[in-house]
Motif scaffolding. Structure first.
Motif, PDB file in Angstrom:
ATOM      1  N   THR A 103      -3.941  -3.734   2.411  1.00 14.23           N
ATOM      2  CA  THR A 103      -4.580  -2.418   2.252  1.00 14.23           C
ATOM      3  C   THR A 103      -4.576  -1.617   3.553  1.00 14.23           C
ATOM      4  O   THR A 103      -4.747  -0.395   3.522  1.00 14.23           O
ATOM      5  CB  THR A 103      -6.038  -2.572   1.773  1.00 14.23           C
ATOM      6  OG1 THR A 103      -6.813  -3.240   2.779  1.00 14.23           O
ATOM      7  CG2 THR A 103      -6.098  -3.345   0.470  1.00 14.23           C
ATOM      8  N   SER A 124       0.835  -1.203   0.000  1.00 11.08           N
ATOM      9  CA  SER A 124       0.000   0.000   0.000  1.00 11.08           C
ATOM     10  C   SER A 124       0.873   1.258   0.000  1.00 11.08           C
ATOM     11  O   SER A 124       2.016   1.238   0.484  1.00 11.08           O
ATOM     12  CB  SER A 124      -0.899   0.018   1.230  1.00 11.08           C
ATOM     13  OG  SER A 124      -0.120   0.181   2.412  1.00 11.08           O
ATOM     14  N   ASP A 155      -1.971  -1.237   5.391  1.00 12.47           N
ATOM     15  CA  ASP A 155      -0.591  -0.752   5.577  1.00 12.47           C
ATOM     16  C   ASP A 155       0.243  -1.639   6.491  1.00 12.47           C
ATOM     17  O   ASP A 155       1.172  -1.162   7.161  1.00 12.47           O
ATOM     18  CB  ASP A 155      -0.589   0.682   6.134  1.00 12.47           C
ATOM     19  CG  ASP A 155      -1.482   1.634   5.353  1.00 12.47           C
ATOM     20  OD1 ASP A 155      -1.659   1.403   4.134  1.00 12.47           O
ATOM     21  OD2 ASP A 155      -1.996   2.592   5.955  1.00 12.47           O
ATOM     22  N   GLU A 187      -7.955  -3.594  -5.876  1.00  8.67           N
ATOM     23  CA  GLU A 187      -7.237  -2.693  -4.978  1.00  8.67           C
ATOM     24  C   GLU A 187      -6.203  -1.857  -5.726  1.00  8.67           C
ATOM     25  O   GLU A 187      -5.969  -0.697  -5.393  1.00  8.67           O
ATOM     26  CB  GLU A 187      -6.558  -3.505  -3.867  1.00  8.67           C
ATOM     27  CG  GLU A 187      -7.500  -4.017  -2.796  1.00  8.67           C
ATOM     28  CD  GLU A 187      -8.404  -5.143  -3.281  1.00  8.67           C
ATOM     29  OE1 GLU A 187      -8.095  -5.743  -4.327  1.00  8.67           O
ATOM     30  OE2 GLU A 187      -9.420  -5.409  -2.609  1.00  8.67           O
ATOM     31  N   LYS A 198      -5.474   1.585  -3.703  1.00 12.17           N
ATOM     32  CA  LYS A 198      -5.181   1.132  -2.339  1.00 12.17           C
ATOM     33  C   LYS A 198      -3.888   0.330  -2.276  1.00 12.17           C
ATOM     34  O   LYS A 198      -3.236   0.268  -1.230  1.00 12.17           O
ATOM     35  CB  LYS A 198      -6.341   0.286  -1.803  1.00 12.17           C
ATOM     36  CG  LYS A 198      -7.612   1.082  -1.544  1.00 12.17           C
ATOM     37  CD  LYS A 198      -8.689   0.188  -0.953  1.00 12.17           C
ATOM     38  CE  LYS A 198      -9.953   0.984  -0.645  1.00 12.17           C
ATOM     39  NZ  LYS A 198     -11.024   0.112  -0.063  1.00 12.17           N
ATOM     40  N   LEU A 199      -3.509  -0.281  -3.379  1.00 11.14           N
ATOM     41  CA  LEU A 199      -2.260  -1.033  -3.469  1.00 11.14           C
ATOM     42  C   LEU A 199      -1.570  -0.706  -4.777  1.00 11.14           C
ATOM     43  O   LEU A 199      -2.214  -0.269  -5.737  1.00 11.14           O
ATOM     44  CB  LEU A 199      -2.523  -2.540  -3.399  1.00 11.14           C
ATOM     45  CG  LEU A 199      -3.098  -3.122  -2.107  1.00 11.14           C
ATOM     46  CD1 LEU A 199      -3.420  -4.601  -2.298  1.00 11.14           C
ATOM     47  CD2 LEU A 199      -2.139  -2.935  -0.943  1.00 11.14           C
ATOM     48  N   TYR A 248       2.015   1.985   3.581  1.00  5.93           N
ATOM     49  CA  TYR A 248       3.137   1.176   4.070  1.00  5.93           C
ATOM     50  C   TYR A 248       4.456   1.672   3.479  1.00  5.93           C
ATOM     51  O   TYR A 248       5.460   1.805   4.185  1.00  5.93           O
ATOM     52  CB  TYR A 248       2.934  -0.294   3.719  1.00  5.93           C
ATOM     53  CG  TYR A 248       4.126  -1.154   4.096  1.00  5.93           C
ATOM     54  CD1 TYR A 248       4.241  -1.683   5.368  1.00  5.93           C
ATOM     55  CD2 TYR A 248       5.163  -1.384   3.185  1.00  5.93           C
ATOM     56  CE1 TYR A 248       5.348  -2.443   5.737  1.00  5.93           C
ATOM     57  CE2 TYR A 248       6.276  -2.141   3.534  1.00  5.93           C
ATOM     58  CZ  TYR A 248       6.369  -2.661   4.819  1.00  5.93           C
ATOM     59  OH  TYR A 248       7.474  -3.389   5.182  1.00  5.93           O
TER      60      TYR A 248
END
Length: 290
Positions: A229, A169, A231, A245, A250-251, A172
Protein backbone atom coordinates in the motif's frame (compact mmCIF):
# COMPACT_ATOMS: atom_id res chain seq x y z
CA UNK A 1 -4.11 -50.82 39.86
CA UNK A 2 -5.97 -47.48 40.15
CA UNK A 3 -2.89 -45.76 41.63
CA UNK A 4 -0.76 -47.20 38.85
CA UNK A 5 -3.02 -45.73 36.16
CA UNK A 6 -3.25 -42.40 37.98
CA UNK A 7 0.54 -42.21 38.20
CA UNK A 8 0.77 -42.83 34.46
CA UNK A 9 -1.49 -39.83 33.91
CA UNK A 10 0.62 -37.73 36.31
CA UNK A 11 3.78 -38.74 34.45
CA UNK A 12 2.24 -37.57 31.17
CA UNK A 13 1.37 -34.20 32.71
CA UNK A 14 4.91 -33.74 34.02
CA UNK A 15 6.41 -34.39 30.58
CA UNK A 16 3.91 -32.14 28.81
CA UNK A 17 4.57 -29.33 31.29
CA UNK A 18 8.35 -29.92 31.05
CA UNK A 19 8.63 -29.76 34.82
CA UNK A 20 7.09 -30.69 38.16
CA UNK A 21 6.06 -27.24 39.34
CA UNK A 22 3.85 -26.38 36.37
CA UNK A 23 2.44 -29.91 36.26
CA UNK A 24 1.62 -29.73 39.96
CA UNK A 25 -0.32 -26.52 39.38
CA UNK A 26 -2.18 -28.13 36.49
CA UNK A 27 -3.28 -31.21 38.46
CA UNK A 28 -3.82 -29.33 41.73
CA UNK A 29 -1.28 -31.31 43.73
CA UNK A 30 1.69 -30.26 45.90
CA UNK A 31 4.97 -30.37 44.01
CA UNK A 32 6.54 -32.69 46.60
CA UNK A 33 3.63 -35.15 46.35
CA UNK A 34 3.82 -35.21 42.56
CA UNK A 35 7.57 -35.83 42.67
CA UNK A 36 7.11 -38.68 45.13
CA UNK A 37 4.40 -40.27 42.96
CA UNK A 38 6.68 -40.26 39.91
CA UNK A 39 9.55 -41.68 41.96
CA UNK A 40 7.28 -44.50 43.15
CA UNK A 41 6.23 -45.13 39.55
CA UNK A 42 9.87 -45.48 38.52
CA UNK A 43 10.46 -47.91 41.38
CA UNK A 44 7.42 -49.97 40.37
CA UNK A 45 8.62 -50.14 36.77
CA UNK A 46 12.25 -50.70 37.71
CA UNK A 47 13.59 -48.08 35.28
CA UNK A 48 14.44 -44.41 35.54
CA UNK A 49 12.08 -42.38 33.38
CA UNK A 50 13.38 -38.85 33.96
CA UNK A 51 16.72 -37.11 34.31
CA UNK A 52 16.22 -34.40 36.94
CA UNK A 53 18.55 -31.38 37.17
CA UNK A 54 18.15 -27.97 38.75
CA UNK A 55 17.75 -26.40 35.31
CA UNK A 56 15.66 -28.82 33.29
CA UNK A 57 13.96 -32.17 33.13
CA UNK A 58 14.72 -34.67 30.37
CA UNK A 59 13.29 -38.04 29.41
CA UNK A 60 15.49 -41.10 29.49
CA UNK A 61 15.31 -43.49 26.56
CA UNK A 62 12.91 -45.67 28.55
CA UNK A 63 10.97 -42.56 29.59
CA UNK A 64 10.45 -41.54 25.96
CA UNK A 65 9.02 -44.96 25.06
CA UNK A 66 6.86 -45.00 28.19
CA UNK A 67 5.57 -41.45 27.58
CA UNK A 68 4.55 -42.18 23.99
CA UNK A 69 2.48 -45.18 25.05
CA UNK A 70 1.11 -43.63 28.24
CA UNK A 71 -0.01 -40.49 26.43
CA UNK A 72 -2.14 -42.53 24.05
CA UNK A 73 -3.66 -44.49 26.93
CA UNK A 74 -4.43 -41.33 28.90
CA UNK A 75 -5.86 -39.56 25.84
CA UNK A 76 -8.12 -42.50 25.02
CA UNK A 77 -9.30 -42.75 28.64
CA UNK A 78 -10.07 -39.04 28.73
CA UNK A 79 -11.88 -39.32 25.40
CA UNK A 80 -13.96 -42.27 26.67
CA UNK A 81 -15.11 -40.23 29.67
CA UNK A 82 -15.93 -37.27 27.48
CA UNK A 83 -18.00 -39.25 25.03
CA UNK A 84 -19.98 -40.76 27.87
CA UNK A 85 -20.65 -37.42 29.51
CA UNK A 86 -22.30 -34.16 28.68
CA UNK A 87 -19.10 -32.72 27.22
CA UNK A 88 -20.00 -34.21 23.87
CA UNK A 89 -23.14 -32.09 23.74
CA UNK A 90 -21.45 -29.00 25.16
CA UNK A 91 -17.65 -29.22 24.71
CA UNK A 92 -15.54 -27.62 27.42
CA UNK A 93 -11.99 -27.32 28.62
CA UNK A 94 -8.79 -25.69 27.40
CA UNK A 95 -8.13 -25.81 23.65
CA UNK A 96 -4.42 -25.45 22.86
CA UNK A 97 -3.81 -24.47 19.21
CA UNK A 98 -0.67 -23.53 17.31
CA UNK A 99 -1.01 -21.39 14.18
CA UNK A 100 0.95 -18.96 12.05
CA UNK A 101 0.76 -15.25 12.85
CA UNK A 102 -0.38 -14.18 9.39
CA UNK A 103 -3.09 -16.79 8.85
CA UNK A 104 -4.51 -16.38 12.33
CA UNK A 105 -4.72 -12.59 12.12
CA UNK A 106 -6.20 -12.45 8.61
CA UNK A 107 -8.48 -15.49 8.53
CA UNK A 108 -8.87 -17.10 11.94
CA UNK A 109 -9.36 -14.21 14.39
CA UNK A 110 -13.02 -13.51 13.51
CA UNK A 111 -13.77 -17.24 13.28
CA UNK A 112 -12.26 -17.98 16.69
CA UNK A 113 -14.31 -15.11 18.11
CA UNK A 114 -17.47 -16.64 16.63
CA UNK A 115 -16.53 -20.13 17.84
CA UNK A 116 -15.88 -18.83 21.37
CA UNK A 117 -19.40 -17.37 21.50
CA UNK A 118 -20.90 -20.69 20.36
CA UNK A 119 -18.98 -22.65 22.99
CA UNK A 120 -18.56 -20.48 26.11
CA UNK A 121 -17.24 -23.42 28.18
CA UNK A 122 -14.10 -23.65 26.02
CA UNK A 123 -11.08 -21.50 26.86
CA UNK A 124 -8.16 -20.95 24.49
CA UNK A 125 -4.36 -21.10 24.64
CA UNK A 126 -3.20 -19.86 21.22
CA UNK A 127 0.46 -20.04 20.22
CA UNK A 128 1.29 -17.94 17.15
CA UNK A 129 4.48 -19.22 15.61
CA UNK A 130 5.76 -20.26 12.16
CA UNK A 131 7.77 -23.16 13.59
CA UNK A 132 6.72 -26.76 13.18
CA UNK A 133 5.66 -27.75 16.67
CA UNK A 134 6.14 -31.25 18.07
CA UNK A 135 2.60 -32.53 18.38
CA UNK A 136 3.72 -35.42 20.62
CA UNK A 137 5.76 -33.62 23.27
CA UNK A 138 4.32 -30.09 22.95
CA UNK A 139 0.93 -29.65 24.66
CA UNK A 140 -1.09 -28.71 21.56
CA UNK A 141 -4.44 -30.17 20.59
CA UNK A 142 -4.19 -28.94 16.99
CA UNK A 143 -1.82 -27.02 14.72
CA UNK A 144 -3.09 -25.03 11.72
CA UNK A 145 -0.45 -25.00 8.98
CA UNK A 146 0.04 -24.36 5.27
CA UNK A 147 1.08 -27.63 3.64
CA UNK A 148 1.26 -31.08 5.20
CA UNK A 149 3.50 -31.73 8.18
CA UNK A 150 5.80 -34.21 6.46
CA UNK A 151 5.44 -36.51 9.48
CA UNK A 152 3.54 -39.62 8.48
CA UNK A 153 2.70 -40.29 12.14
CA UNK A 154 0.52 -37.16 12.34
CA UNK A 155 -3.01 -36.69 11.01
CA UNK A 156 -3.47 -33.81 8.54
CA UNK A 157 -7.07 -32.78 7.79
CA UNK A 158 -7.55 -30.24 4.95
CA UNK A 159 -9.69 -27.28 6.02
CA UNK A 160 -9.36 -24.85 3.09
CA UNK A 161 -7.37 -23.98 -0.02
CA UNK A 162 -5.84 -20.56 -0.69
CA UNK A 163 -4.98 -19.25 -4.16
CA UNK A 164 -2.21 -16.59 -4.29
CA UNK A 165 -2.93 -13.64 -6.58
CA UNK A 166 -0.92 -10.59 -7.71
CA UNK A 167 -1.53 -7.13 -6.24
CA UNK A 168 0.01 -3.67 -6.53
CA UNK A 169 -0.95 -0.13 -5.57
CA UNK A 170 -2.11 2.48 -8.11
CA UNK A 171 0.86 4.63 -7.05
CA UNK A 172 3.39 1.88 -7.80
CA UNK A 173 1.79 1.11 -11.16
CA UNK A 174 1.74 4.79 -12.12
CA UNK A 175 5.46 5.11 -11.42
CA UNK A 176 6.70 1.76 -12.77
CA UNK A 177 4.03 0.72 -15.25
CA UNK A 178 1.77 -2.33 -15.11
CA UNK A 179 3.18 -5.68 -16.27
CA UNK A 180 1.26 -7.08 -19.23
CA UNK A 181 2.74 -10.57 -19.03
CA UNK A 182 4.16 -12.70 -16.20
CA UNK A 183 7.64 -12.46 -17.72
CA UNK A 184 7.64 -8.69 -17.11
CA UNK A 185 7.50 -9.30 -13.35
CA UNK A 186 11.25 -9.95 -13.47
CA UNK A 187 11.88 -6.25 -14.08
CA UNK A 188 9.65 -5.10 -11.20
CA UNK A 189 10.07 -4.77 -7.46
CA UNK A 190 8.47 -7.94 -6.04
CA UNK A 191 8.16 -8.83 -2.37
CA UNK A 192 9.71 -12.24 -1.76
CA UNK A 193 9.83 -14.61 1.17
CA UNK A 194 13.21 -16.02 0.09
CA UNK A 195 16.19 -14.39 -1.57
CA UNK A 196 16.60 -15.11 -5.30
CA UNK A 197 13.03 -16.36 -5.33
CA UNK A 198 10.76 -17.28 -8.20
CA UNK A 199 7.01 -17.31 -8.56
CA UNK A 200 5.19 -20.30 -10.05
CA UNK A 201 2.13 -19.02 -11.94
CA UNK A 202 -0.70 -20.61 -13.89
CA UNK A 203 -3.71 -19.42 -15.89
CA UNK A 204 -5.48 -22.76 -15.55
CA UNK A 205 -4.01 -24.28 -18.71
CA UNK A 206 -0.45 -22.94 -18.86
CA UNK A 207 2.14 -22.84 -16.10
CA UNK A 208 5.38 -20.92 -15.89
CA UNK A 209 8.04 -20.02 -13.35
CA UNK A 210 9.20 -16.40 -13.26
CA UNK A 211 12.37 -15.29 -11.46
CA UNK A 212 11.50 -12.33 -9.23
CA UNK A 213 13.25 -10.17 -6.70
CA UNK A 214 13.40 -6.72 -5.22
CA UNK A 215 14.76 -4.64 -2.41
CA UNK A 216 12.55 -6.27 0.25
CA UNK A 217 12.71 -9.86 1.44
CA UNK A 218 10.23 -10.46 4.26
CA UNK A 219 8.74 -13.29 6.28
CA UNK A 220 5.51 -11.56 7.33
CA UNK A 221 2.44 -11.24 5.12
CA UNK A 222 1.08 -8.32 7.15
CA UNK A 223 4.20 -6.29 6.43
CA UNK A 224 4.08 -7.24 2.75
CA UNK A 225 0.51 -5.93 2.61
CA UNK A 226 1.51 -2.69 4.31
CA UNK A 227 4.53 -2.12 2.04
CA UNK A 228 2.39 -2.80 -1.03
CA UNK A 229 0.00 0.00 0.00
CA UNK A 230 3.05 2.27 0.36
CA UNK A 231 3.86 1.88 -3.36
CA UNK A 232 6.98 -0.23 -2.77
CA UNK A 233 6.28 -3.24 -4.96
CA UNK A 234 4.15 -6.14 -6.18
CA UNK A 235 2.84 -8.81 -3.79
CA UNK A 236 1.62 -12.35 -4.44
CA UNK A 237 -0.69 -13.44 -1.62
CA UNK A 238 -4.17 -14.90 -1.29
CA UNK A 239 -7.01 -12.49 -2.00
CA UNK A 240 -8.36 -12.63 1.56
CA UNK A 241 -5.20 -10.92 2.80
CA UNK A 242 -5.76 -7.94 0.48
CA UNK A 243 -9.58 -7.80 0.50
CA UNK A 244 -9.89 -4.64 2.56
CA UNK A 245 -7.16 -2.78 0.66
CA UNK A 246 -8.70 -3.74 -2.69
CA UNK A 247 -12.13 -2.63 -1.51
CA UNK A 248 -10.87 0.82 -0.50
CA UNK A 249 -8.79 1.27 -3.63
CA UNK A 250 -5.35 1.14 -2.02
CA UNK A 251 -4.47 -1.98 -4.02
CA UNK A 252 -5.72 -3.67 -7.14
CA UNK A 253 -5.20 -7.03 -8.71
CA UNK A 254 -2.87 -7.22 -11.70
CA UNK A 255 -2.47 -9.95 -14.34
CA UNK A 256 -5.92 -11.19 -13.25
CA UNK A 257 -5.83 -14.26 -15.49
CA UNK A 258 -2.72 -15.52 -13.70
CA UNK A 259 -2.37 -16.77 -10.14
CA UNK A 260 -0.14 -18.92 -7.97
CA UNK A 261 -0.71 -22.61 -7.39
CA UNK A 262 -3.33 -23.47 -4.72
CA UNK A 263 -2.01 -23.94 -1.18
CA UNK A 264 -3.89 -26.29 1.14
CA UNK A 265 -4.29 -25.40 4.81
CA UNK A 266 -4.36 -28.34 7.22
CA UNK A 267 -5.46 -28.95 10.78
CA UNK A 268 -2.76 -31.26 12.13
CA UNK A 269 -3.28 -33.50 15.14
CA UNK A 270 -1.28 -36.24 16.82
CA UNK A 271 -4.16 -38.74 16.76
CA UNK A 272 -7.48 -39.43 15.09
CA UNK A 273 -9.09 -39.81 18.52
CA UNK A 274 -10.01 -36.20 19.24
CA UNK A 275 -11.86 -34.74 22.22
CA UNK A 276 -15.09 -32.95 21.37
CA UNK A 277 -13.60 -29.46 21.77
CA UNK A 278 -10.92 -30.16 19.15
CA UNK A 279 -13.22 -31.96 16.72
CA UNK A 280 -15.81 -29.18 16.90
CA UNK A 281 -13.10 -26.55 16.34
CA UNK A 282 -11.73 -28.30 13.24
CA UNK A 283 -15.22 -28.91 11.82
CA UNK A 284 -16.15 -25.28 12.45
CA UNK A 285 -13.08 -23.93 10.65
CA UNK A 286 -13.57 -26.28 7.70
CA UNK A 287 -17.22 -25.24 7.38
CA UNK A 288 -16.55 -21.49 7.57
CA UNK A 289 -13.41 -21.44 5.42
CA UNK A 290 -14.90 -23.57 2.68
Amino acid sequence: MDDYLNDMALFVEVVKAKGFRKAAETVGMPNSTLSRRITNLEKAIGLRLLHRTTRKLELTEAGQVYFTRCKRIVDEARLAHEHLGEMLAQPSGLLRASMSVDFSQVYLAPLIAEFSRLYPAISFDLDLTPRRVDMVSDPFDVAIRMGESGDSQLIARPITTLIPQLFASPGYLKEHGEPATPAELSSHQCFTMLRAASWALTDGTRSMTVPVGGRFTLNNVGLIRRFATLDLGIAMVSKGVMAEEVANGKLRRILPQWHGHPQTVYAITETRLLPAKTQRFIDFLRDRLS
